[in-house]
Design an enzyme around this catalytic site. Structure first.
Site, PDB file in Angstrom:
ATOM      1  N   GLU A 156      -7.051  22.297  -3.056  1.00  0.00           N
ATOM      2  CA  GLU A 156      -7.060  23.737  -3.277  1.00  0.00           C
ATOM      3  C   GLU A 156      -6.812  24.086  -4.736  1.00  0.00           C
ATOM      4  OE1 GLU A 156      -4.757  26.099  -0.639  1.00  0.00           O
ATOM      5  OE2 GLU A 156      -4.896  24.705   1.050  1.00  0.00           O
ATOM      6  N   ASP A 185      -1.036  31.047   1.597  1.00  0.00           N
ATOM      7  CA  ASP A 185      -2.207  30.179   1.546  1.00  0.00           C
ATOM      8  C   ASP A 185      -3.342  30.810   2.338  1.00  0.00           C
ATOM      9  OD1 ASP A 185      -3.328  27.752   0.546  1.00  0.00           O
ATOM     10  OD2 ASP A 185      -3.336  26.975   2.570  1.00  0.00           O
ATOM     11  N   GLU A 240     -12.390  16.814   7.641  1.00  0.00           N
ATOM     12  CA  GLU A 240     -13.833  17.033   7.493  1.00  0.00           C
ATOM     13  C   GLU A 240     -14.545  15.741   7.102  1.00  0.00           C
ATOM     14  OE1 GLU A 240     -14.779  21.058   5.411  1.00  0.00           O
ATOM     15  OE2 GLU A 240     -12.765  20.463   4.767  1.00  0.00           O
ATOM     16  N   GLN A 289       0.301  20.708  13.698  1.00  0.00           N
ATOM     17  CA  GLN A 289      -0.325  22.028  13.573  1.00  0.00           C
ATOM     18  C   GLN A 289      -1.114  22.399  14.826  1.00  0.00           C
ATOM     19  OE1 GLN A 289      -2.987  22.275  10.222  1.00  0.00           O
ATOM     20  NE2 GLN A 289      -3.657  24.353  10.709  1.00  0.00           N
ATOM     21  N   LYS A 343       2.659  22.628   8.099  1.00  0.00           N
ATOM     22  CA  LYS A 343       2.326  22.912   6.701  1.00  0.00           C
ATOM     23  C   LYS A 343       3.547  22.983   5.791  1.00  0.00           C
ATOM     24  CE  LYS A 343      -2.200  24.112   7.068  1.00  0.00           C
ATOM     25  NZ  LYS A 343      -3.289  23.617   6.210  1.00  0.00           N
ATOM     26  N   ASP A 356      -2.288  21.271  -0.300  1.00  0.00           N
ATOM     27  CA  ASP A 356      -1.558  21.812   0.848  1.00  0.00           C
ATOM     28  C   ASP A 356      -1.547  20.755   1.949  1.00  0.00           C
ATOM     29  OD1 ASP A 356      -0.230  23.669   2.477  1.00  0.00           O
ATOM     30  OD2 ASP A 356      -2.115  24.372   3.330  1.00  0.00           O
ATOM     31  N   HIS A 372     -15.653  25.069   4.698  1.00  0.00           N
ATOM     32  CA  HIS A 372     -14.509  24.479   5.392  1.00  0.00           C
ATOM     33  C   HIS A 372     -14.287  25.149   6.750  1.00  0.00           C
ATOM     34  CE1 HIS A 372     -10.571  22.688   6.026  1.00  0.00           C
ATOM     35  NE2 HIS A 372     -10.030  23.889   6.140  1.00  0.00           N
ATOM     36  N   ARG A 381      -1.964  17.527  10.930  1.00  0.00           N
ATOM     37  CA  ARG A 381      -2.931  18.148  11.848  1.00  0.00           C
ATOM     38  C   ARG A 381      -2.468  18.114  13.301  1.00  0.00           C
ATOM     39  NH1 ARG A 381      -5.922  21.190   8.446  1.00  0.00           N
ATOM     40  NH2 ARG A 381      -6.910  19.936   6.816  1.00  0.00           N
ATOM     41  N   GLU A 395      -5.345  18.908   1.631  1.00  0.00           N
ATOM     42  CA  GLU A 395      -6.219  20.063   1.461  1.00  0.00           C
ATOM     43  C   GLU A 395      -6.339  20.306  -0.038  1.00  0.00           C
ATOM     44  OE1 GLU A 395      -5.155  23.458   3.817  1.00  0.00           O
ATOM     45  OE2 GLU A 395      -5.845  22.498   5.661  1.00  0.00           O
ATOM     46  N   THR A 408       4.139  21.209  -0.359  1.00  0.00           N
ATOM     47  CA  THR A 408       2.931  21.670  -1.032  1.00  0.00           C
ATOM     48  C   THR A 408       3.048  21.217  -2.473  1.00  0.00           C
ATOM     49  OG1 THR A 408       2.770  23.635   0.387  1.00  0.00           O
ATOM     50  CG2 THR A 408       1.529  23.658  -1.675  1.00  0.00           C
TER      51      THR A 408
END
Length: 437
Positions: free
Chosen positions: A222, A146, A385, A261, A274, A254, A153, A258, A220, A278
């Site tokens: 993607e 990834d 975000e 992580q 992560k 993904d 971003h 948070r 996420e 997925t």
């Protein structure tokens, strides 16, 4: 059934498709698709399906046509095609490994089967309504990588977590596509529930880490790229060979814990935050269906090293960007529309960087673009975000959100410009959050 001429894989012939017998997408269409259907013959994405009551070993390759799935292997057998060996399979891997010439020949044959009226009686019984099939993970995933390729971003996260830095981007960001190796065994197909992960987390005010379910579970949005033809170990794949190795693309979520992580990623990057899941779409759109969607990537602001330098390429040639229009919904409510055309590092550059050290490609390798975010708040591809790290809760008809709650359902969908004003549908990828076990 009238006798059909088998395809010649060497010559790339398409039986029964003289130049004068090309069928449009609406008027004269032998299957009566609605005009402008984003899953018309100009698209033909691949998937794997089964019917109710069938065993695992009865899964087979299907091709989407409107609101139907064509049993591609059965069609190949009925029409005497030499591509039965590639299509009558429980996964796409045999087709993926066959290489670009075979990809083009098979696509040309499929296009003929669903557009030439003389094939209609043979093909129609092999079309199954989408509502009657179960869709499965379409290919066996080999390795998963990834990336972190959206400048918007990366800039947003830099502003959040390094507010005192003179620049939000890390020093290497404009020189190489940053990425990490993920866990291929937890790539799941759209519709699979996502169990809230547990792990260590430590808030800035905590004196020691605690263990428990993630409380900052994120998405996420993607795009994933699916590798078909492998490469030789020790031999890098140059930019110009992108289409020789990459079969197509799929939407990808993904999922990211948070809080897990944030505690674990120094100094080696993402790990348990992560690797729990997925999600990918059930449909793989071949690159050949996206020629009309190719666009120039964003302007380069730094001189790139030769293996990444795409400055000599025009906007219509590979390597380049893709104009994909994405939509993110949470519990049925649109929360963002990220534009993939803004992604700084192209899929060709990502592939070149991924192999420049001699790492080899395998059939079924999957690599993600990283979160796709545009320049404005309505185009951000992650909740971190959209809510600015939880500071500004998202207002929804069913309540406020900073991060995902149990029972939340997230869907990513997208389309791209197609030939002659059509749209190419990219399917969707959906996941519902269930409580930690």
């Amino acid at each position: 059934m009238s006798e059909q001429t088998p395809l010649d894989p060497a010559a790339g012939d398409t039986p029964g498709l003289p130049e004068s017998d090309s069928i449009g997408l609406s008027e004269g269409d032998p299957f009566g698709l609605p005009e402008g259907d984003p899953f018309g013959p100009h698209n033909l994405p691949y998937g794997v399906f089964s019917l109710a009551g069938e065993r695992t070993d009865q899964r087979r390759v299907g091709v989407r046509l409107g609101s139907y799935v064509l049993d591609a292997g059965a069609a190949a057998a009925a029409l005497g095609s030499p591509y039965v060996s590639l299509l009558a399979r429980p996964t796409l891997n045999a087709l993926l490994s066959a290489g670009r010439t075979a990809w083009s020949d098979v696509r040309r044959a499929l296009t003929a089967w669903v557009t030439v009226p003389s094939y209609r009686d043979s093909v129609r019984p092999l079309l199954h309504p989408l509502s009657d099939v179960t869709l499965h993970l379409p290919f066996e995933v080999a390795d998963y990588v990834d990336f972190y390729a959206s400048e918007n971003h990366a800039t947003n996260l830099g502003k959040m977590f390094r507010p005192d830095s003179p620049t939000p981007l890390t020093p290497n960001w404009k020189h190489l596509p940053i990425g990490y190796h993920g866990r291929s065994g937890t790539v799941v197909v759209s519709g699979t529930d996502v169990v809230r992960p547990s792990g260590q987390r430590k808030a800035p005010s905590d004196t020691a880490p605690v263990f428990g379910p993630s409380v900052r579970l994120d998405i996420e949005a993607e795009v994933g790229f699916v590798v078909g033809a492998p490469s030789t170990h020790g031999t890098p794949v140059p930019l110009a060979d992108f289409r020789e190795h990459v079969f197509g693309l799929t939407l990808l979520n993904d999922w990211s814990a948070r809080d897990i992580q944030a505690w674990e990623y120094v100094p080696l990057g993402p790990f348990l935050g992560k690797s729990f899941a997925t999600s990918v779409s059930a449909w793989i759109t071949p690159l050949d269906a996206l020629d009309a969607a190719r666009v120039a990537p964003p302007e380069r602001t730094h001189q790139l090293l030769p293996y990444l330098d795409d400055s000599a390429e025009s906007a219509t040639d590979e390597p380049g960007g893709y104009d994909l229009r994405m939509t993110v919904t949470l519990n049925g409510h649109v929360i963002s529309e990220p534009p993939f055309s803004t992604v700084y590092w192209t899929a060709a550059q990502q592939l070149a960087h991924m192999t420049v050290n001699g790492a080899s490609l395998r059939t079924g390798d999957l690599y993600g673009s990283g979160t796709v975010s545009g320049p404005s708040a309505g185009q951000y591809g992650s909740l971190i975000e959209i809510t600015w790290n939880g500071r500004d809760p998202l207002e929804l008809p069913d309540g406020k959100r900073t991060f995902l709650e149990d029972g939340d359902e997230v869907t990513l969908s997208a389309w791209a410009p197609g030939p002659d004003g059509t749209k190419v549908g990219l399917g969707e990828v959906t996941g519902r959050i269930v409580a930690a076990r």
